[in-house]
Design a protein around this motif. Sequence first.
Motif, PDB file in Angstrom:
ATOM      1  N   ARG A   1      45.887  34.788  -9.128  1.00  0.00           N
ATOM      2  CA  ARG A   1      45.309  36.058  -8.679  1.00  0.00           C
ATOM      3  C   ARG A   1      46.231  37.243  -8.916  1.00  0.00           C
ATOM      4  O   ARG A   1      45.799  38.388  -8.897  1.00  0.00           O
ATOM      5  N   ALA A   2      47.521  36.948  -9.127  1.00  0.00           N
ATOM      6  CA  ALA A   2      48.488  38.025  -9.345  1.00  0.00           C
ATOM      7  C   ALA A   2      49.732  37.464 -10.019  1.00  0.00           C
ATOM      8  O   ALA A   2      49.942  36.250 -10.061  1.00  0.00           O
ATOM      9  N   SER A   3      50.540  38.378 -10.514  1.00  0.00           N
ATOM     10  CA  SER A   3      51.822  38.040 -11.123  1.00  0.00           C
ATOM     11  C   SER A   3      52.911  38.830 -10.421  1.00  0.00           C
ATOM     12  O   SER A   3      52.718  40.010 -10.089  1.00  0.00           O
ATOM     13  N   PHE A   4      54.045  38.172 -10.197  1.00  0.00           N
ATOM     14  CA  PHE A   4      55.182  38.839  -9.561  1.00  0.00           C
ATOM     15  C   PHE A   4      56.449  38.420 -10.292  1.00  0.00           C
ATOM     16  O   PHE A   4      56.770  37.241 -10.363  1.00  0.00           O
TER      17      PHE A   4
ATOM     18  N   GLY B   1      78.514  43.183 -15.693  1.00  0.00           N
ATOM     19  CA  GLY B   1      78.888  43.181 -14.288  1.00  0.00           C
ATOM     20  C   GLY B   1      77.674  43.146 -13.384  1.00  0.00           C
ATOM     21  O   GLY B   1      76.588  42.739 -13.791  1.00  0.00           O
ATOM     22  N   TYR B   2      77.859  43.600 -12.138  1.00  0.00           N
ATOM     23  CA  TYR B   2      76.779  43.561 -11.165  1.00  0.00           C
ATOM     24  C   TYR B   2      75.707  44.569 -11.535  1.00  0.00           C
ATOM     25  O   TYR B   2      75.983  45.743 -11.769  1.00  0.00           O
ATOM     26  N   THR B   3      74.468  44.071 -11.588  1.00  0.00           N
ATOM     27  CA  THR B   3      73.354  44.837 -12.127  1.00  0.00           C
ATOM     28  C   THR B   3      72.146  44.732 -11.200  1.00  0.00           C
ATOM     29  O   THR B   3      71.857  43.663 -10.670  1.00  0.00           O
ATOM     30  N   ASP B   4      71.428  45.822 -11.053  1.00  0.00           N
ATOM     31  CA  ASP B   4      70.193  45.836 -10.267  1.00  0.00           C
ATOM     32  C   ASP B   4      69.071  45.148 -11.051  1.00  0.00           C
ATOM     33  O   ASP B   4      69.103  45.080 -12.283  1.00  0.00           O
ATOM     34  N   ALA B   5      68.067  44.693 -10.302  1.00  0.00           N
ATOM     35  CA  ALA B   5      66.853  44.146 -10.922  1.00  0.00           C
ATOM     36  C   ALA B   5      65.645  44.821 -10.307  1.00  0.00           C
ATOM     37  O   ALA B   5      65.634  45.161  -9.115  1.00  0.00           O
ATOM     38  N   LEU B   6      64.630  45.014 -11.130  1.00  0.00           N
ATOM     39  CA  LEU B   6      63.357  45.564 -10.676  1.00  0.00           C
ATOM     40  C   LEU B   6      62.404  44.411 -10.404  1.00  0.00           C
ATOM     41  O   LEU B   6      62.541  43.327 -10.978  1.00  0.00           O
ATOM     42  N   GLN B   7      61.437  44.676  -9.535  1.00  0.00           N
ATOM     43  CA  GLN B   7      60.397  43.697  -9.260  1.00  0.00           C
ATOM     44  C   GLN B   7      59.068  44.317  -9.669  1.00  0.00           C
ATOM     45  O   GLN B   7      58.768  45.464  -9.321  1.00  0.00           O
ATOM     46  N   PHE B   8      58.284  43.539 -10.433  1.00  0.00           N
ATOM     47  CA  PHE B   8      57.007  44.022 -10.959  1.00  0.00           C
ATOM     48  C   PHE B   8      55.867  43.149 -10.473  1.00  0.00           C
ATOM     49  O   PHE B   8      55.991  41.921 -10.400  1.00  0.00           O
ATOM     50  N   TYR B   9      54.733  43.787 -10.185  1.00  0.00           N
ATOM     51  CA  TYR B   9      53.543  43.100  -9.674  1.00  0.00           C
ATOM     52  C   TYR B   9      52.325  43.500 -10.488  1.00  0.00           C
ATOM     53  O   TYR B   9      52.187  44.673 -10.875  1.00  0.00           O
ATOM     54  N   TYR B  10      51.458  42.522 -10.746  1.00  0.00           N
ATOM     55  CA  TYR B  10      50.215  42.796 -11.478  1.00  0.00           C
ATOM     56  C   TYR B  10      49.093  42.047 -10.773  1.00  0.00           C
ATOM     57  O   TYR B  10      49.191  40.834 -10.544  1.00  0.00           O
ATOM     58  N   ASP B  11      48.027  42.748 -10.437  1.00  0.00           N
ATOM     59  CA  ASP B  11      46.885  42.160  -9.728  1.00  0.00           C
ATOM     60  C   ASP B  11      45.819  41.784 -10.749  1.00  0.00           C
ATOM     61  O   ASP B  11      45.225  42.645 -11.389  1.00  0.00           O
TER      62      ASP B  11
ATOM     63  N   ARG C   1      59.812  42.571 -33.499  1.00  0.00           N
ATOM     64  CA  ARG C   1      58.702  42.384 -34.437  1.00  0.00           C
ATOM     65  C   ARG C   1      57.342  42.360 -33.760  1.00  0.00           C
ATOM     66  O   ARG C   1      56.321  42.286 -34.428  1.00  0.00           O
ATOM     67  N   GLY C   2      57.323  42.369 -32.422  1.00  0.00           N
ATOM     68  CA  GLY C   2      56.066  42.339 -31.694  1.00  0.00           C
ATOM     69  C   GLY C   2      55.744  41.002 -31.049  1.00  0.00           C
ATOM     70  O   GLY C   2      54.678  40.846 -30.442  1.00  0.00           O
ATOM     71  N   VAL C   3      56.651  40.043 -31.148  1.00  0.00           N
ATOM     72  CA  VAL C   3      56.426  38.715 -30.565  1.00  0.00           C
ATOM     73  C   VAL C   3      56.325  38.820 -29.043  1.00  0.00           C
ATOM     74  O   VAL C   3      55.397  38.278 -28.429  1.00  0.00           O
ATOM     75  N   GLY C   4      57.277  39.496 -28.417  1.00  0.00           N
ATOM     76  CA  GLY C   4      57.277  39.630 -26.962  1.00  0.00           C
ATOM     77  C   GLY C   4      56.038  40.345 -26.456  1.00  0.00           C
ATOM     78  O   GLY C   4      55.432  39.930 -25.461  1.00  0.00           O
ATOM     79  N   ASN C   5      55.644  41.405 -27.119  1.00  0.00           N
ATOM     80  CA  ASN C   5      54.454  42.155 -26.730  1.00  0.00           C
ATOM     81  C   ASN C   5      53.206  41.276 -26.820  1.00  0.00           C
ATOM     82  O   ASN C   5      52.379  41.256 -25.910  1.00  0.00           O
ATOM     83  N   PHE C   6      53.081  40.535 -27.917  1.00  0.00           N
ATOM     84  CA  PHE C   6      51.943  39.633 -28.106  1.00  0.00           C
ATOM     85  C   PHE C   6      51.908  38.580 -26.996  1.00  0.00           C
ATOM     86  O   PHE C   6      50.861  38.342 -26.380  1.00  0.00           O
ATOM     87  N   MET C   7      53.040  37.967 -26.709  1.00  0.00           N
ATOM     88  CA  MET C   7      53.077  36.937 -25.671  1.00  0.00           C
ATOM     89  C   MET C   7      52.751  37.532 -24.300  1.00  0.00           C
ATOM     90  O   MET C   7      52.039  36.909 -23.511  1.00  0.00           O
ATOM     91  N   ALA C   8      53.249  38.729 -24.021  1.00  0.00           N
ATOM     92  CA  ALA C   8      52.985  39.368 -22.729  1.00  0.00           C
ATOM     93  C   ALA C   8      51.495  39.665 -22.556  1.00  0.00           C
ATOM     94  O   ALA C   8      50.930  39.448 -21.485  1.00  0.00           O
ATOM     95  N   GLU C   9      50.857  40.166 -23.604  1.00  0.00           N
ATOM     96  CA  GLU C   9      49.424  40.435 -23.533  1.00  0.00           C
ATOM     97  C   GLU C   9      48.638  39.145 -23.340  1.00  0.00           C
ATOM     98  O   GLU C   9      47.680  39.102 -22.556  1.00  0.00           O
ATOM     99  N   MET C  10      49.038  38.081 -24.025  1.00  0.00           N
ATOM    100  CA  MET C  10      48.373  36.786 -23.856  1.00  0.00           C
ATOM    101  C   MET C  10      48.622  36.237 -22.458  1.00  0.00           C
ATOM    102  O   MET C  10      47.745  35.603 -21.868  1.00  0.00           O
ATOM    103  N   TYR C  11      49.805  36.475 -21.923  1.00  0.00           N
ATOM    104  CA  TYR C  11      50.123  36.032 -20.563  1.00  0.00           C
ATOM    105  C   TYR C  11      49.114  36.575 -19.559  1.00  0.00           C
ATOM    106  O   TYR C  11      48.652  35.850 -18.676  1.00  0.00           O
ATOM    107  N   LEU C  12      48.758  37.839 -19.684  1.00  0.00           N
ATOM    108  CA  LEU C  12      47.805  38.440 -18.759  1.00  0.00           C
ATOM    109  C   LEU C  12      46.478  37.683 -18.776  1.00  0.00           C
ATOM    110  O   LEU C  12      45.860  37.450 -17.733  1.00  0.00           O
ATOM    111  N   ARG C  13      46.057  37.274 -19.941  1.00  0.00           N
ATOM    112  CA  ARG C  13      44.805  36.519 -20.069  1.00  0.00           C
ATOM    113  C   ARG C  13      44.963  35.085 -19.570  1.00  0.00           C
ATOM    114  O   ARG C  13      44.138  34.584 -18.807  1.00  0.00           O
ATOM    115  N   LEU C  14      46.019  34.427 -20.027  1.00  0.00           N
ATOM    116  CA  LEU C  14      46.233  33.021 -19.688  1.00  0.00           C
ATOM    117  C   LEU C  14      46.413  32.819 -18.188  1.00  0.00           C
ATOM    118  O   LEU C  14      45.821  31.911 -17.595  1.00  0.00           O
TER     119      LEU C  14
END
Length: 191
Positions: free
Chosen positions: A139-142, A178-188, A119-132
């Motif tokens: 200084r960054a998110s990882f 089962g065994y699953t890979d994970a990605l790592q994301f960074y935002y400056d 419904r857009g809840v996750g997207n809204f929270m993610a955008e607010m996260y960048l601001r908050l």
Amino acid sequence: MAYHIKSKKSVVKLPYLPFSATIKDGTDVLLDSYRDEHEQKVYEILKHIVNVEGDSYPQEDMTNIEDFRAYYLTLDVFVCLEKTSKEVLGAFYIKPNFPGRCSHICNAGFIVKVSARGRGVGNFMAEMYLRLAKDLGYRASFFNLVFVTNEASVRLWRKLGFKEIGRVPNVGNLKGKGYTDALQFYYDFTA
């Protein structure tokens, strides 16, 4: 545990909270700081994600509310509420990813109630996260562990401009996958 991050609440006050918005499906929502009155609802969402779904958080069990408090409530937590009913639709925490000299890089953990997904809840929270997170002084998110099977999350971080900086092979033994890979994301936040 390789290191311990001391729990403390941020002293930074964010004057724009509660923040009102309309999400993708037309629902009016509020993003606000977590309060004790939200505890049971937020706990139930995370407990379902960990214990029933078992494919997006590394924990194997979240049946003890003390474990929830020790993990999820250690620093700054925010909730997304349906504006009229005040129903908790989702939540996220923001806390340092590393201790001490590296505590300027934060991490976050997002949860969305099953009935509110798509419904857009996750997207809204993610955008607010960048601001908050920036306004809280980070200084960054990882993000250490975004499982490749969590396609909605992977799409969201890429869409918001996070850089994919690594891949951890077979890091999660996920329920039903089962065994699953994970990605790592960074935002400056300083760029």
